[in-house]
Design a protein around this motif. Structure first.
Motif, mmCIF file in Angstrom:
data_model
loop_
_atom_site.group_PDB
_atom_site.id
_atom_site.type_symbol
_atom_site.label_atom_id
_atom_site.label_comp_id
_atom_site.label_asym_id
_atom_site.label_seq_id
_atom_site.Cartn_x
_atom_site.Cartn_y
_atom_site.Cartn_z
ATOM 1 N N LYS A 1 -1.608 29.688 41.067
ATOM 2 C CA LYS A 1 -0.254 29.996 40.821
ATOM 3 C C LYS A 1 0.291 31.416 40.553
ATOM 4 O O LYS A 1 -0.773 32.189 39.968
ATOM 5 N N PRO B 1 5.902 28.814 48.373
ATOM 6 C CA PRO B 1 7.403 29.015 47.565
ATOM 7 C C PRO B 1 7.139 28.272 46.356
ATOM 8 O O PRO B 1 6.634 27.226 46.378
ATOM 9 N N GLN C 1 18.226 16.128 38.405
ATOM 10 C CA GLN C 1 18.390 17.404 37.719
ATOM 11 C C GLN C 1 17.699 18.545 38.570
ATOM 12 O O GLN C 1 16.510 18.488 38.890
ATOM 13 N N GLY C 2 18.521 19.527 39.090
ATOM 14 C CA GLY C 2 18.048 20.502 40.183
ATOM 15 C C GLY C 2 18.627 20.422 41.150
ATOM 16 O O GLY C 2 18.461 19.143 41.869
ATOM 17 N N GLY D 1 17.838 22.435 43.949
ATOM 18 C CA GLY D 1 17.294 23.399 44.902
ATOM 19 C C GLY D 1 16.605 22.886 45.887
ATOM 20 O O GLY D 1 16.879 21.626 46.493
ATOM 21 N N ASN D 2 15.503 23.470 46.322
ATOM 22 C CA ASN D 2 14.512 22.989 47.510
ATOM 23 C C ASN D 2 14.240 21.381 47.193
ATOM 24 O O ASN D 2 14.423 20.609 47.882
ATOM 25 N N VAL D 3 13.682 21.141 46.027
ATOM 26 C CA VAL D 3 13.113 19.816 45.720
ATOM 27 C C VAL D 3 14.128 18.848 45.527
ATOM 28 O O VAL D 3 14.170 18.025 45.912
ATOM 29 N N ILE E 1 21.874 25.258 37.540
ATOM 30 C CA ILE E 1 21.909 26.010 36.402
ATOM 31 C C ILE E 1 23.500 25.797 35.890
ATOM 32 O O ILE E 1 23.435 26.306 34.642
ATOM 33 N N ASN F 1 24.452 19.635 32.007
ATOM 34 C CA ASN F 1 23.210 19.279 32.279
ATOM 35 C C ASN F 1 22.476 18.129 31.471
ATOM 36 O O ASN F 1 21.827 17.422 31.848
ATOM 37 N N MET G 1 13.065 22.563 36.261
ATOM 38 C CA MET G 1 12.025 23.446 35.513
ATOM 39 C C MET G 1 11.207 22.548 34.625
ATOM 40 O O MET G 1 11.620 21.272 34.243
ATOM 41 N N GLN H 1 12.127 20.145 30.149
ATOM 42 C CA GLN H 1 13.432 19.613 30.042
ATOM 43 C C GLN H 1 13.767 18.163 29.332
ATOM 44 O O GLN H 1 14.623 18.126 28.670
ATOM 45 N N ASN I 1 5.115 15.250 43.194
ATOM 46 C CA ASN I 1 5.678 16.591 43.918
ATOM 47 C C ASN I 1 4.618 17.284 44.582
ATOM 48 O O ASN I 1 4.828 18.278 45.147
HETATM 49 N N1 LIG Z 1 9.134 24.317 46.327
HETATM 50 C C1 LIG Z 1 8.231 23.427 46.375
HETATM 51 O O1 LIG Z 1 7.795 23.233 47.370
HETATM 52 C C2 LIG Z 1 7.692 22.767 44.941
HETATM 53 C C3 LIG Z 1 6.546 21.825 45.011
HETATM 54 C C4 LIG Z 1 6.151 21.289 44.107
HETATM 55 C C5 LIG Z 1 6.835 21.579 42.683
HETATM 56 N N2 LIG Z 1 7.980 22.347 42.516
HETATM 57 C C6 LIG Z 1 8.471 22.242 41.463
HETATM 58 O O2 LIG Z 1 9.883 21.866 41.628
HETATM 59 C C7 LIG Z 1 10.791 22.509 40.435
HETATM 60 C C8 LIG Z 1 11.945 23.317 41.364
HETATM 61 O O3 LIG Z 1 11.499 23.837 42.510
HETATM 62 P P1 LIG Z 1 12.295 24.412 43.640
HETATM 63 O O4 LIG Z 1 11.464 25.061 44.619
HETATM 64 O O5 LIG Z 1 13.407 23.322 43.994
HETATM 65 O O6 LIG Z 1 13.172 25.809 43.019
HETATM 66 P P2 LIG Z 1 14.615 26.090 43.422
HETATM 67 O O7 LIG Z 1 14.792 27.617 42.984
HETATM 68 O O8 LIG Z 1 14.890 25.901 45.095
HETATM 69 O O9 LIG Z 1 15.619 25.411 42.762
HETATM 70 C C9 LIG Z 1 15.788 25.076 41.233
HETATM 71 C C10 LIG Z 1 16.737 24.350 41.035
HETATM 72 O O10 LIG Z 1 17.005 24.001 39.607
HETATM 73 C C11 LIG Z 1 18.295 24.434 38.951
HETATM 74 N N3 LIG Z 1 18.080 24.907 37.935
HETATM 75 C C12 LIG Z 1 17.256 25.816 37.212
HETATM 76 N N4 LIG Z 1 17.166 25.583 35.643
HETATM 77 C C13 LIG Z 1 17.988 24.316 35.638
HETATM 78 C C14 LIG Z 1 18.144 23.949 34.303
HETATM 79 N N5 LIG Z 1 18.046 24.236 33.174
HETATM 80 N N6 LIG Z 1 18.951 22.754 34.545
HETATM 81 C C15 LIG Z 1 19.429 22.248 35.598
HETATM 82 N N7 LIG Z 1 19.214 22.820 36.711
HETATM 83 C C16 LIG Z 1 18.505 23.975 36.677
HETATM 84 C C17 LIG Z 1 18.595 25.760 39.966
HETATM 85 O O11 LIG Z 1 20.028 26.070 39.835
HETATM 86 C C18 LIG Z 1 18.357 25.367 41.112
HETATM 87 O O12 LIG Z 1 19.340 24.369 41.800
HETATM 88 C C19 LIG Z 1 9.895 23.630 39.853
HETATM 89 O O13 LIG Z 1 9.411 23.216 38.623
HETATM 90 C C20 LIG Z 1 8.785 23.749 41.047
HETATM 91 O O14 LIG Z 1 7.496 24.381 40.395
HETATM 92 C C21 LIG Z 1 8.380 23.000 43.937
#
Ligand SMILES: NC(=O)c1ccc[n+]([C@@H]2O[C@H](COP(=O)([O-])OP(=O)(O)OC[C@H]3O[C@@H](n4cnc5c(N)ncnc54)[C@H](O)[C@@H]3O)[C@@H](O)[C@H]2O)c1
Length: 419
Positions: free
Chosen positions: A106, A145, A217-218, A220-222, A243, A282, A298, A301, A345
């Motif tokens: 990582k 990513p 919760q969140g 983003g991508n996931v 966030i 949140n 994150m 949580q 995940n």
């Molecule tokens: N991208 C991947 O392929 C992948 C794969 C496996 C695991 N993950 C894990 O999934 C999680 C999210 O990753 P991602 O790629 O979606 O990131 P991202 O940057 O695309 O999205 C993160 C999201 O979380 C929100 N966020 C951040 N802090 C927050 C909080 N305290 N409360 C609520 N929302 C909050 C952000 O606003 C955003 O919407 C991480 O733990 C990452 O390690 C990601």
């Protein structure tokens, strides 16, 4: 006074418990308590106003026993060595459970990306890549990513690495845009895997997706992808957060519309408006009335201070490390079933593996093939974890770690210790 949260300590605790249940000797798994390599770099960046700022960057290779190190790169102000070490170790565990030929790694840079222009972000990414270039490579360590990094970031990494090595090397990173060697289906893969696990969990509980209300919760991508795919396959998404805060609608949010809204850079959920949608905090997203909770933001949580409040009876962990060890115990006491991060995940790294295979072969698959193979691998891993958890009467997290440890220990025994 409660001890400060340390994700690496958290990981060690879970691993130790799994090792004890398996009856492993200390000497069998001692090496997995320590990452093979920890690199700290300083990355100077010329800012748009002509000043120079220096950012802290990290790359950790936890294990390369089962194959090259594999794991994402995170840009976030909280990034430090302990976090990156934990994330790297979780990747070793995850790749072993998914049974793909990788170890765990990582990386991350301590930075608030909101404060950087596109040009500054590109220079930071290229500078960081040049600094870690001596230890990454398509046969050694392959980034991808993670939080606040995306296909564009991977494109800059691939380009920088190819230029400094003098060779076109698409396989040095995964999660690239499809135009430059990415795989179709990769962007959605982690969220798709979460959706697959959610269906598996719900079915095993004798429920139908149509009976289940979900909070995510969140966004983003996931989280956003999981929410959208879960809604498309029958779940009702009642709450979602980013966030800036959360939104709630008891009869169900329109996740397609929300995803489109958030696709414009800089937009946040606190400004989203739609009929029947109310704004919540949140914390309220984590404790709202629902059947299934998907923490996908994150780590740290669901903690000892809010686990009691969780009302869902199933949790599918989209994020890495969202639940602390203390919270896990509270959730177990409450009878809440948790599909752990290292299984739930793993869709992202599974399709990253497919992308790397396609890069090595210079032969690209159709999306249907990618999604079918992803589904097969996830279902197989889920079934194995479920069986072990049942057999030993332990949580799915423990079952998952037990499978991973067995595979890692087997590889370690066969390879032996050099010198
Ligand atoms: N991208 C991947 O392929 C992948 C794969 C496996 C695991 N993950 C894990 O999934 C999680 C999210 O990753 P991602 O790629 O979606 O990131 P991202 O940057 O695309 O999205 C993160 C999201 O979380 C929100 N966020 C951040 N802090 C927050 C909080 N305290 N409360 C609520 N929302 C909050 C952000 O606003 C955003 O919407 C991480 O733990 C990452 O390690 C990601």
């Amino acid at each position: 006074m409660t001890k400060a949260y340390d994700p690496y300590e958290n990981m060690l605790h879970v691993m130790q418990t799994a090792a004890d249940t398996l009856g492993l000797k200390d000497s069998d798994y001692e090496i997995f308590k320590y990452p093979e390599r920890e690199l700290k770099v300083s990355v100077p960046v010329t800012m748009d106003n002509g000043t120079v700022r220096v950012f802290d960057g990290y790359r950790v290779q936890h294990s390369t026993l089962r194959g090259p190190a594999k794991g994402g790169i995170r840009f976030h102000p909280n990034v430090d060595m302990q976090e990156v070490k934990a994330l790297a170790a979780w990747m070793s565990i995850k790749c072993a459970i998914a049974d793909i030929p990788y170890g765990g790694g990582k990386g991350g840079v301590c930075v608030d990306v909101q404060q950087l222009s596109e040009g500054e972000l590109e220079r930071l990414t290229r500078g960081y890549t040049a600094r870690i270039a001596p230890i990454i490579g398509e046969d050694t360590d392959i980034p991808a990513p993670d939080v606040n990094t995306n296909g564009q970031t991977m494109a800059w990494i691939m380009d920088t690495y190819s230029k400094v090595s003098g060779q076109y090397t698409p396989g040095v990173v995964t999660g690239k845009p499809v135009e430059i060697g990415g795989s179709v289906g990769r962007t959605e893969a982690t969220g798709r895997g979460v959706m697959i696990c959610a269906h598996e969990m719900v079915e095993r509980e004798g429920l139908a997706a149509s009976q289940c209300k979900v909070a995510v919760q969140g966004a983003g991508n996931v989280g956003m992808t999981a929410a959208r795919l879960m809604q498309e396959t029958g779940f009702t998404i009642v709450a979602l957060s980013d966030i800036s805060g959360g939104i709630y609608k008891e009869s169900g949010l329109d996740t397609r519309e929300i995803a489109e809204y958030l696709s414009v850079k800089g937009r946040l959920l606190r400004d989203y408006q739609a009929d029947g949608v109310t704004h919540i905090t949140n914390e309220q997203v984590l404790s709202c009335k629902c059947d299934l909770l998907v923490p996908a933001a994150m780590e740290n949580q669901i903690t000892a201070s809010n686990a009691e409040e969780v009302r869902a009876h199933m949790i599918v962990e989209g994020a890495n490390g969202p639940t602390t060890t203390e919270a896990d115990a509270i959730l177990a006491d409450k009878g809440i079933l948790v599909v752990p991060d290292v299984l739930a995940n793993s869709g992202g790294v599974i399709v990253s593996y497919f992308e790397w295979v396609q890069n090595r072969q210079m032969y690209y698959w159709e999306e249907e093939e990618v999604n079918d193979r992803l589904q097969q691998k996830m279902l197989h891993a889920f079934e194995q974890v479920y069986k072990v958890a049942k057999k030993y009467k332990v949580s799915l997290r423990q079952g998952a770690y037990m499978i991973a440890l067995q595979r890692l220990v087997a590889a370690s025994r066969m390879r032996g210790i050099f010198l």
